[in-house]
Design a protein around this motif. Sequence first.
Motif, PDB file in Angstrom:
ATOM      1  N   GLY A 110       0.818  -1.207   0.000  1.00 28.25           N
ATOM      2  CA  GLY A 110       0.000   0.000   0.000  1.00 28.25           C
ATOM      3  C   GLY A 110       0.852   1.257   0.000  1.00 28.25           C
ATOM      4  N   LEU A 111       1.948   1.236   0.756  1.00 29.43           N
ATOM      5  CA  LEU A 111       2.841   2.394   0.803  1.00 29.43           C
ATOM      6  C   LEU A 111       3.515   2.662  -0.542  1.00 29.43           C
ATOM      7  N   THR A 112       3.758   1.599  -1.307  1.00 27.49           N
ATOM      8  CA  THR A 112       4.425   1.786  -2.601  1.00 27.49           C
ATOM      9  C   THR A 112       3.527   2.471  -3.631  1.00 27.49           C
ATOM     10  N   GLY A 113       2.273   2.684  -3.276  1.00 22.54           N
ATOM     11  CA  GLY A 113       1.343   3.342  -4.191  1.00 22.54           C
ATOM     12  C   GLY A 113       1.481   4.846  -4.229  1.00 22.54           C
ATOM     13  N   SER A 114       2.355   5.412  -3.389  1.00 20.29           N
ATOM     14  CA  SER A 114       2.559   6.864  -3.381  1.00 20.29           C
ATOM     15  C   SER A 114       4.042   7.192  -3.356  1.00 20.29           C
ATOM     16  N   VAL A 115       4.388   8.366  -3.864  1.00 18.78           N
ATOM     17  CA  VAL A 115       5.789   8.800  -3.879  1.00 18.78           C
ATOM     18  C   VAL A 115       6.318   8.937  -2.459  1.00 18.78           C
ATOM     19  N   ASP A 116       5.497   9.513  -1.573  1.00 17.37           N
ATOM     20  CA  ASP A 116       5.934   9.676  -0.188  1.00 17.37           C
ATOM     21  C   ASP A 116       6.171   8.333   0.485  1.00 17.37           C
ATOM     22  N   GLY A 117       5.302   7.381   0.192  1.00 14.11           N
ATOM     23  CA  GLY A 117       5.472   6.047   0.759  1.00 14.11           C
ATOM     24  C   GLY A 117       6.765   5.401   0.300  1.00 14.11           C
ATOM     25  N   ILE A 118       7.079   5.547  -0.983  1.00 15.07           N
ATOM     26  CA  ILE A 118       8.322   4.981  -1.527  1.00 15.07           C
ATOM     27  C   ILE A 118       9.536   5.658  -0.903  1.00 15.07           C
ATOM     28  N   LYS A 119       9.469   6.975  -0.729  1.00 12.51           N
ATOM     29  CA  LYS A 119      10.577   7.696  -0.083  1.00 12.51           C
ATOM     30  C   LYS A 119      10.836   7.162   1.312  1.00 12.51           C
ATOM     31  N   LEU A 120       9.767   6.821   2.000  1.00  8.71           N
ATOM     32  CA  LEU A 120       9.887   6.272   3.353  1.00  8.71           C
ATOM     33  C   LEU A 120      10.531   4.889   3.323  1.00  8.71           C
ATOM     34  N   LEU A 121      10.070   4.052   2.419  1.00 14.89           N
ATOM     35  CA  LEU A 121      10.534   2.661   2.356  1.00 14.89           C
ATOM     36  C   LEU A 121      12.006   2.549   1.975  1.00 14.89           C
ATOM     37  N   ILE A 122      12.461   3.373   1.042  1.00 17.06           N
ATOM     38  CA  ILE A 122      13.831   3.214   0.537  1.00 17.06           C
ATOM     39  C   ILE A 122      14.878   3.696   1.539  1.00 17.06           C
ATOM     40  N   GLN A 123      14.419   4.271   2.640  1.00  9.90           N
ATOM     41  CA  GLN A 123      15.359   4.650   3.694  1.00  9.90           C
ATOM     42  C   GLN A 123      15.745   3.467   4.567  1.00  9.90           C
ATOM     43  N   ASN A 124      15.022   2.353   4.423  1.00 11.18           N
ATOM     44  CA  ASN A 124      15.242   1.197   5.290  1.00 11.18           C
ATOM     45  C   ASN A 124      15.842   0.043   4.479  1.00 11.18           C
ATOM     46  N   GLU A 125      17.153  -0.115   4.556  1.00 11.51           N
ATOM     47  CA  GLU A 125      17.836  -1.133   3.752  1.00 11.51           C
ATOM     48  C   GLU A 125      17.445  -2.545   4.175  1.00 11.51           C
ATOM     49  N   THR A 126      17.235  -2.729   5.476  1.00 10.23           N
ATOM     50  CA  THR A 126      16.839  -4.057   5.959  1.00 10.23           C
ATOM     51  C   THR A 126      15.505  -4.470   5.355  1.00 10.23           C
ATOM     52  N   LEU A 127      14.567  -3.547   5.304  1.00  2.08           N
ATOM     53  CA  LEU A 127      13.259  -3.826   4.717  1.00  2.08           C
ATOM     54  C   LEU A 127      13.400  -4.206   3.246  1.00  2.08           C
ATOM     55  N   LEU A 128      14.236  -3.483   2.518  1.00  3.08           N
ATOM     56  CA  LEU A 128      14.419  -3.774   1.095  1.00  3.08           C
ATOM     57  C   LEU A 128      15.022  -5.163   0.894  1.00  3.08           C
ATOM     58  N   ASN A 129      15.986  -5.517   1.722  1.00  2.50           N
ATOM     59  CA  ASN A 129      16.573  -6.848   1.639  1.00  2.50           C
ATOM     60  C   ASN A 129      15.559  -7.928   1.973  1.00  2.50           C
ATOM     61  N   ASN A 130      14.700  -7.635   2.965  1.00  2.00           N
ATOM     62  CA  ASN A 130      13.653  -8.597   3.320  1.00  2.00           C
ATOM     63  C   ASN A 130      12.678  -8.801   2.161  1.00  2.00           C
ATOM     64  N   LEU A 131      12.333  -7.705   1.488  1.00  2.00           N
ATOM     65  CA  LEU A 131      11.437  -7.819   0.336  1.00  2.00           C
ATOM     66  C   LEU A 131      12.044  -8.735  -0.724  1.00  2.00           C
ATOM     67  N   LEU A 132      13.323  -8.540  -0.994  1.00  2.00           N
ATOM     68  CA  LEU A 132      13.979  -9.371  -2.003  1.00  2.00           C
ATOM     69  C   LEU A 132      14.003 -10.836  -1.557  1.00  2.00           C
ATOM     70  N   ASP A 133      14.235 -11.063  -0.285  1.00  2.00           N
ATOM     71  CA  ASP A 133      14.221 -12.443   0.233  1.00  2.00           C
ATOM     72  C   ASP A 133      12.850 -13.090   0.030  1.00  2.00           C
ATOM     73  N   LEU A 134      11.800 -12.313   0.269  1.00  2.00           N
ATOM     74  CA  LEU A 134      10.442 -12.868   0.211  1.00  2.00           C
ATOM     75  C   LEU A 134       9.986 -13.149  -1.219  1.00  2.00           C
ATOM     76  N   THR A 135      10.688 -12.600  -2.205  1.00  2.00           N
ATOM     77  CA  THR A 135      10.314 -12.923  -3.596  1.00  2.00           C
ATOM     78  C   THR A 135      10.554 -14.402  -3.904  1.00  2.00           C
ATOM     79  N   GLY A 136      11.351 -15.050  -3.078  1.00  2.00           N
ATOM     80  CA  GLY A 136      11.607 -16.466  -3.282  1.00  2.00           C
ATOM     81  C   GLY A 136      10.710 -17.376  -2.469  1.00  2.00           C
ATOM     82  N   GLU A 137       9.768 -16.793  -1.748  1.00  2.00           N
ATOM     83  CA  GLU A 137       8.847 -17.573  -0.906  1.00  2.00           C
ATOM     84  C   GLU A 137       7.473 -17.579  -1.587  1.00  2.00           C
TER      85      GLU A 137
END
Length: 357
Positions: free
Chosen positions: A29-56
């Motif tokens: 839901g957050l990725t649906g807005s520019v502000d949400g994306i700005k928030l998410l890309i500040q968290n490297e751990t979250l981004l790595n977790n997202l990539l990990d979950l693409t294999g689940e």
Amino acid sequence: MEALEEIVPFLAKSARLDLKVVSLSHVLGLTGSVDGIKLLIQNETLLNNLLDLTGEESVSKDAVLCLVNITAEESGAAVIVDKLAERLVPIAYEAVLDENSKLSDAWCMVLCNLTRPEHLVERVVQQLLAIEFCLEKLTTCFTRMAYNKQKCHLNYLGPLFSNVSQSKAGRDVFCNEGTGLLRRLLPFVHHDGSIVRRGGAVGLLKNVCFDSSVHEWLLSGEMDVLPFILLPLAGPEELDDETNDKLPVDLQYLGPDKKREEDPDVRKMLVESLSQLCATRKGRVYLREHGAYEILRELHKFECSPDGDKVVLTAVENVVDVLIRTEEEIGEDNLKQLDIPDDVKTKIESMADEVEK
């Protein structure tokens, strides 16, 4: 930000499935807005977790869609390239190659997004070319229309190839005479089934034409790219016998049912391809001798009509201005080698910007 930090542990592979599902839904839901994306890309751990979950498998779809949306913003794409490219590019590549993957199209979009910005493309191309025969295998996926058995169309490989060909290293792979990749992709310039696929093929052709060192090869009997460029620009107009005799065989006596390319962006790229081929004397002579001017003359009439496009019209006029001059008037063999003063460059760029507006 604190609320986001709280859900990061729930995105770990070791977290309970129900918590991962809810947390991923929130992130998506957050990725649906520019502000949400700005928030998410500040968290490297979250981004790595997202990539990990693409294999689940149970949560992979939402995880990949998050990456699609994040990379659609240039700022998001830049962070992903900085932090995840070494891991992400091989994962995306393998997913596209997997004929049973349901997420191949989404992964194509991720790669397409990452290679769109000019300042990122070189780094992503390096990652792609580090994989043996990467572009060759992706070309095979693209040219086999029913390659994916899960109804993924792989259309976004077209724009990916176009983006990759912004890089000289990428163009060199596509122009390798031994593999014949470009020759295999040229027919998709006329592909009716998808504007995305067709536009990508045309973008690749335009970028390849940017390199004047391959012009002679492109216009040779082996490649013969001119009919691929001119045919979509031609309409139902009736031409006299003398003109038809000049044209490549595929453009002769087209008839009243011939439809011109409908998308102005694609027409513009095709005309820009001709413009690039006009850079050398041999290219200009070849285009004149094979009826490029006559096709552009009719296209000019169309672009002046209510159905036409002003930006395409300007592009057509720029090419015609070159073709109607004699080589003595032009006085240069290769126009790309001309030294243009900086003040003139600035004026030309500002005029181009005005036309675009």
